[in-house]
Design an enzyme around this catalytic site. Structure first.
Site, PDB file in Angstrom:
ATOM      1  N   HIS A 266       0.842  -1.200   0.000  1.00 55.17           N
ATOM      2  CA  HIS A 266       0.000   0.000   0.000  1.00 55.17           C
ATOM      3  C   HIS A 266       0.883   1.258   0.000  1.00 55.17           C
ATOM      4  O   HIS A 266       0.721   2.145  -0.845  1.00 55.17           O
ATOM      5  CB  HIS A 266      -0.906  -0.033   1.246  1.00 55.17           C
ATOM      6  CG  HIS A 266      -1.789   1.161   1.400  1.00 55.17           C
ATOM      7  ND1 HIS A 266      -3.088   1.183   0.949  1.00 55.17           N
ATOM      8  CD2 HIS A 266      -1.563   2.373   1.946  1.00 55.17           C
ATOM      9  CE1 HIS A 266      -3.625   2.368   1.219  1.00 55.17           C
ATOM     10  NE2 HIS A 266      -2.718   3.110   1.825  1.00 55.17           N
ATOM     11  N   GLU A 267       1.825   1.313   0.932  1.00 50.90           N
ATOM     12  CA  GLU A 267       2.704   2.491   1.012  1.00 50.90           C
ATOM     13  C   GLU A 267       3.577   2.597  -0.236  1.00 50.90           C
ATOM     14  O   GLU A 267       3.947   3.696  -0.657  1.00 50.90           O
ATOM     15  CB  GLU A 267       3.574   2.438   2.274  1.00 50.90           C
ATOM     16  CG  GLU A 267       2.802   2.380   3.597  1.00 50.90           C
ATOM     17  CD  GLU A 267       1.814   3.523   3.796  1.00 50.90           C
ATOM     18  OE1 GLU A 267       2.003   4.605   3.199  1.00 50.90           O
ATOM     19  OE2 GLU A 267       0.822   3.320   4.537  1.00 50.90           O
ATOM     20  N   HIS A 270       1.829   4.714  -2.709  1.00 53.93           N
ATOM     21  CA  HIS A 270       2.045   6.144  -2.424  1.00 53.93           C
ATOM     22  C   HIS A 270       3.424   6.582  -2.920  1.00 53.93           C
ATOM     23  O   HIS A 270       3.586   7.639  -3.529  1.00 53.93           O
ATOM     24  CB  HIS A 270       1.979   6.401  -0.910  1.00 53.93           C
ATOM     25  CG  HIS A 270       0.594   6.440  -0.340  1.00 53.93           C
ATOM     26  ND1 HIS A 270      -0.378   7.294  -0.798  1.00 53.93           N
ATOM     27  CD2 HIS A 270       0.020   5.747   0.688  1.00 53.93           C
ATOM     28  CE1 HIS A 270      -1.498   7.134  -0.085  1.00 53.93           C
ATOM     29  NE2 HIS A 270      -1.283   6.185   0.823  1.00 53.93           N
ATOM     30  N   GLU A 297      -4.348   8.524  -2.423  1.00 54.74           N
ATOM     31  CA  GLU A 297      -4.908   7.260  -1.937  1.00 54.74           C
ATOM     32  C   GLU A 297      -5.264   6.350  -3.107  1.00 54.74           C
ATOM     33  O   GLU A 297      -5.192   5.122  -3.006  1.00 54.74           O
ATOM     34  CB  GLU A 297      -6.140   7.545  -1.061  1.00 54.74           C
ATOM     35  CG  GLU A 297      -6.596   6.365  -0.226  1.00 54.74           C
ATOM     36  CD  GLU A 297      -5.625   5.983   0.892  1.00 54.74           C
ATOM     37  OE1 GLU A 297      -4.670   6.744   1.177  1.00 54.74           O
ATOM     38  OE2 GLU A 297      -5.802   4.883   1.461  1.00 54.74           O
TER      39      GLU A 297
END
Lengths: 500, 500
Positions: A266-267, A270, A297
């Site tokens: 997930h990170e 980003h 996001e």
């Protein structure tokens, strides 16, 4: 750009400096969460506050308004003109609110956040109520002042800080649609999953070093550039730093590698966004920065939810997982990992929620914060309203406020108007991924063999490289041919969770 | 302080901000050496440059001179008056040199330092000569301008940047004394050590984790506060950060734990000084800062050379070393470790030098840099002059320039006037330690049982807590009853190395 001399060039230099100072703050924040000894907290607080004050002084310098006006008369080309508009926006947000209100609110938020830590632990809403009341009072005051200055509704003035250009009137129909669509879907998914064979769960311990090595292996597969970034450990995972040096963090549980692993991916989403932002001459200009929290996001959820929780990726990852921990058996087969990573339940906690229920948690918070800002909901009535909303949307009632309205830091730290970006990002991720895989047939086969080059290439071209040139909706329209809608997200959920 | 209003208070606020920005730079430097991925170098360089420019702008603001004058008329008490004098000194250094010269010199130093890395590796002085010539030319120009502005000799104007208030005329007799005293002492020590039984050396591998744990154990014994600091790894060990959050680094060699361990204790001495500096209201004021490089080096060498290479401390440390690595045998007995840690030899390399020969390396550099600044030594003649000096002072001739005049970064990075502080610090350490142990009888027994509380308490009171209130000589006079002299250092060497 031949006319972009004089005032505009002067502004470029000032905003460049502001951006560099922002990057300094990013590293200090990262260090605070990852490296700093506890005793350094007060000094670090002062360092960050000093940087904020310096930046605010630069942004609100007395001659800034004149420079912005003069630059507007310089007949700028497309990107410089758009950059100037973003400068105006930052200046307007910074100058709208009197300095003493900014300071009073900042102090109230710090105080409330500190008190919240204890109140949450003790599930004691009464203890936090006076602090939250003060935060809400000052935030509403700020919202009204900004609303008047920017020509917006008060809630939109808050939302605009996190998702530039977005408005509640755009969100309402979308969220109403999801609030209708999701509960029956949830019911159907739960029924379907209940009928399946029981899950076989991975059994630890999974040594931290092996988890970190596996995380790095999959980050690299997803396109993370370790020459320009790091993976470390912090209590609350985040992505910090900046486009030249991006730092993501995670938290390891030796008993369960699965959450941390997906958190790392997930990170990574980003981070890929930051790494792909425009280079010089737009680096360190407002237009070279990420376009708000919804787009950000969307990039993390695209990598995590769309790409990495897919059966294709888990087929690729499963043997690497077995190798990393020296394990085997049904719990580590791709299909079992897929079932684990798409498990749905009616939970109380947003950050633990799955892809299907997460939007319902967000819709609840969005509706409540809108009512609070509008003055339609008194803060004292929050626990009751929260529990009513949980029952309506998710069909469960939290046993206490710790599992209810005290669970998230956001409001207690003054972040009102932030929550909707999570779900708007999830929708945007689904819409982008659907178009990307349609436009570029190499993407899905790439993911299946752990090669994200085609996907990241498409994202670079269609999202990252635009920086803040377009609004989120314009960006989406250019990339997918349509502004944000619920269609792709709904289709994705039906396909993944009901095989429809 | 009742009169300390108005201009002085305004100056306090400005210098507070400057100090906070300095602390920010300290963390960025630490991160650059310890954490930053390579790809972040350019962005980090810009962040540091931006902080420098901002600080320079603050320090040289147009109204600063008027504020300093007005504050001087406010009838300040002792500490504020001394603080104001330090503000004046910083302002004078900052405003003396035109900005374009500062920038030209800064660029020349960066370029020369980069070229030096290759030149050293290839032992190619000719390749670095034009770069070094440019650095020297600009540094001499800066020295002359500062000298005129500050009423000093040019070399003193450079020295004053590192050791405020010190002058070459004070150093010359001291170094001449040591240059006479040390060579015969060295001869005698070498003869004595040659007659001893052969050393039994520790045999690795010594795992890095065990070395780090042992280092932390001994740092804690020496009084390091891990709530306000860290130990990490970097290519070149240093002590960075600031008094609220001090960060030391080391470099591990799995084949030899002894160098890193003593290096950690050396940096711990630096850290203890920072941790003991005055608190509010003097924290973040010039008077609350460390008093130059000589005093700083005295604190690291006091801990390393005076305390931790003593037989008493090594008796305490030996069993901890055996336990840390699970080893035993003659190499790990206290007396053998003492012999290893006091081994003397005629080497070529300063950073590897022992306590007896180190000052000779420094005296060589001091004499050469004085001649260069005075225009008495052409840079092209440096290799020859270096080798002549090595023969005269140490009795050896470097086989090449890599082992000779190319070994240290200092001159190639523009740090001219810095070298003498190493040996002045060593002398100061000996003088402080002699007085401390005489005044406070608990110090030596404390060190013998690994409890540095009495020593650190004495240092806090007599050195650390004074910040920059006194010059190095005044500080020493107050603590030991005499200004700096060679006596204690010479006595220490004779006692430790000849048992005299």
């Amino acid at each position: 750009m031949s006319n972009a001399a004089g005032a505009y060039k002067a502004l470029e230099r000032r905003f460049h400096r502001l951006s560099v100072l922002g990057g300094v703050g990013g590293i200090l924040h990262w260090d605070q969460s990852v490296m700093m000894p506890d005793g350094g907290a007060e000094a670090r607080g002062e360092q960050l506050a000093t940087l904020s004050v310096l930046s605010h002084e630069l942004l609100t310098a007395p001659d800034m308004a004149d420079l912005l006006d003069a630059a507007g008369a310089e007949g700028l080309a497309d990107w410089p003109a758009a950059n100037l508009a973003l400068m105006r926006r930052q200046h307007a947000h910074a100058t709208a609110v009197p300095a003493d209100l900014v300071e009073a609110r900042s102090k109230a938020c710090s105080k409330c956040e500190m008190a919240w830590r204890t109140a949450r632990k003790n599930s004691d809403f009464a203890a936090i109520l006076p602090h939250l009341r003060e935060v809400v009072r000052l935030t509403r005051e700020m919202a009204e002042i900004k609303a008047a200055a920017l020509g917006l509704d008060p809630y939109d003035a808050l939302l605009d800080q996190y998702d530039p250009g977005n408005r509640a009137e755009r969100i309402d129909p979308v969220f109403d649609d999801l609030a209708t669509f999701l509960p029956p879907l949830l019911e159907a998914v739960l029924e379907r999953q209940a009928a399946e064979a029981p899950l076989v769960l991975p059994q630890g311990p999974f040594p931290v070093d092996s988890q970190a090595a596996l995380g790095r292996r999959l980050m690299a597969a997803a396109g993370f550039d370790f020459n320009r970034g790091r993976l470390d450990v912090s209590l609350h995972p985040f992505c910090g730093g900046g486009p030249d040096d991006i730092r993501i963090t995670t938290r390891y549980d030796e008993g369960d590698f699965t959450q941390s692993l997906m958190g790392v991916l997930h990170e990574t989403g980003h981070a890929l966004y930051e790494l792909g932002l425009p280079e010089a001459p737009w680096r360190h200009q407002p237009i070279g920065e990420a376009r708000g929290m919804t787009v950000h996001e969307s990039q993390s959820l695209l990598v995590e939810m769309q790409a990495c929780r897919s059966p294709a990726f888990l087929e690729f990852a499963a043997p690497l997982i077995r190798e990393a921990f020296g394990v085997s058996g049904p719990a580590y087969e791709a299909d079992m990992l897929r079932r684990l990573y798409t498990r749905v339940e009616r939970g109380f906690i947003r950050v633990d929620a799955d892809e299907v229920t997460y939007p319902l948690h967000v819709i609840l918070r969005y509706r409540l914060e809108r009512a609070i800002v509008a003055g339609d909901l008194d803060v004292a009535d929050l626990p009751g309203a929260w529990n009513d909303g949980m029952r309506d949307l998710l069909g469960v009632t939290p046993p206490d406020d710790r599992m209810g309205c005290l669970q998230d830091i956001h409001w207690y730290d003054g972040a009102i108007g932030y929550f909707p970006t999570y779900t708007l990002g999830a929708m945007m991720a689904a819409q982008l991924f659907a178009s990307a895989t349609e436009q570029q047939p190499d993407i899905l086969p790439g993911i299946a063999r752990g090669d994200f080059t085609p996907l990241v290439g498409w994202l670079r071209t269609n999202v990252h490289a635009h920086g803040s040139r377009y609004s989120a909706d314009e960006l989406l329209d250019r990339a997918t041919g349509a502004p944000l809608s619920t269609a792709a997200f709904k289709a994705h959920l039906q396909r993944r969770y009901l095989g429809a």
